[in-house]
Design an enzyme around this catalytic site. Structure first.
Site, mmCIF file in Angstrom:
data_model
loop_
_atom_site.group_PDB
_atom_site.id
_atom_site.type_symbol
_atom_site.label_atom_id
_atom_site.label_comp_id
_atom_site.label_asym_id
_atom_site.label_seq_id
_atom_site.Cartn_x
_atom_site.Cartn_y
_atom_site.Cartn_z
ATOM 1 N N LYS A 13 -61.153 -5.865 88.376
ATOM 2 C CA LYS A 13 -59.798 -6.325 88.040
ATOM 3 C C LYS A 13 -59.356 -7.539 88.863
ATOM 4 C CE LYS A 13 -56.905 -3.027 88.542
ATOM 5 N NZ LYS A 13 -55.934 -3.344 89.606
ATOM 6 N N ARG A 88 -48.835 0.865 88.275
ATOM 7 C CA ARG A 88 -49.884 1.883 88.313
ATOM 8 C C ARG A 88 -49.417 3.184 87.674
ATOM 9 N NH1 ARG A 88 -54.126 0.538 91.951
ATOM 10 N NH2 ARG A 88 -53.470 -1.064 93.401
ATOM 11 N N ARG A 127 -71.568 -1.648 96.894
ATOM 12 C CA ARG A 127 -70.714 -2.747 97.343
ATOM 13 C C ARG A 127 -70.824 -2.967 98.846
ATOM 14 N NH1 ARG A 127 -64.388 -3.001 95.816
ATOM 15 N NH2 ARG A 127 -64.295 -1.062 96.989
ATOM 16 N N ARG A 160 -67.858 0.420 102.582
ATOM 17 C CA ARG A 160 -66.652 1.225 102.811
ATOM 18 C C ARG A 160 -67.005 2.702 102.729
ATOM 19 N NH1 ARG A 160 -61.817 -1.006 99.091
ATOM 20 N NH2 ARG A 160 -61.572 1.234 98.993
ATOM 21 N N ARG A 171 -61.701 9.361 93.069
ATOM 22 C CA ARG A 171 -60.756 8.243 92.882
ATOM 23 C C ARG A 171 -60.560 7.947 91.401
ATOM 24 N NH1 ARG A 171 -63.901 4.137 96.437
ATOM 25 N NH2 ARG A 171 -62.530 2.504 95.664
#
Ligand SMILES: [Zn+2]
Length: 221
Positions: A13, A88, A127, A160, A171
């Site tokens: 995004k 959101r 990532r 992370r 999530r």
């Protein structure tokens, strides 16, 4: 032209919002950046937000709305904007609509970046983030030139702790639950456009641009 970008973590995004704002010459308003800016500049709103953050609480919607209100008054927003990271929840969407009414503005498109769980997990679990500048890399899709070192600034890359498969699934479940009513809200207004986002960055961008360019025809679809 005013656009909202929706999508789960890992759908790309932020990157898409940046690219699209460049492509269409629109202001890119990322509420995460807006919040960080207000906090680091110690604005009145930023200081209030900091109080909540210090207590480990979420910054309340009305504070974010006030930050958006100030942002909307800046000159570059006149040409239009892409909103990234907000709303959101449906409550936030309603508050945003109320705010837009003050300016006689309306949203033209809501793009929902639709990404499969498999692709999201593949993207997020590989990532790598730079400790120094925050740049993102990927173990297999976009490896850095030197292992563990940021191409841009030479900083150290790390993964992370919440970028592991189990946490990603959690999530995503939270995201689906929160965003379903939001997607419904914008579908009912005829604004939602589904963008298949398992594809390459370039293909996703082109899909959004083509919707914007054939605005009148596509509305009738
Ligand atoms: Zn870096």
């Amino acid at each position: 032209m005013r656009i909202i970008l929706l999508g789960p973590p890992g759908a790309g995004k932020g990157t898409q919002a940046k690219q699209l704002s460049f492509e269409l010459d629109l202001a890119h308003i990322a509420t995460g950046d807006l919040l960080r800016f207000n906090v680091s500049e110690k604005t009145v709103l930023g200081l209030k937000a900091q109080e909540y953050m210090n207590k480990g609480l979420l910054v309340p919607d009305d504070l974010v709305i006030q930050m958006l209100k100030e942002r909307f008054m800046q000159a570059d927003v006149k040409k239009g904007f892409i909103l990234d990271g907000f709303p959101r929840t449906i409550q936030q969407a309603i508050a945003l609509d109320d705010l837009l009414k003050n300016y006689n503005w309306r949203i033209d498109f809501v793009f929902n970046l639709d990404c499969s769980e498999k692709v999201i997990i593949q993207r997020l679990s590989g990532r790598l983030v730079c400790k120094n500048c925050g740049a993102n890399f990927h173990i297999s899709n976009m490896p850095p030139k030197r292992k563990g070192i940021c191409d841009l600034c030479g900083g150290q890359l790390y993964q992370r702790t919440d970028d592991n498969e189990e946490t990603i699934r959690k999530r995503l479940a939270v995201y689906q639950q929160e965003s379903a009513p939001l997607i419904d809200y914008y579908t009912k207004q005829g604004l939602l456009r589904q963008i298949q986002a398992d594809r390459s960055q370039k293909e996703v961008l082109e899909a959004m641009v083509s919707f914007v360019k054939c605005k009148n025809d596509c509305r009738a679809l």
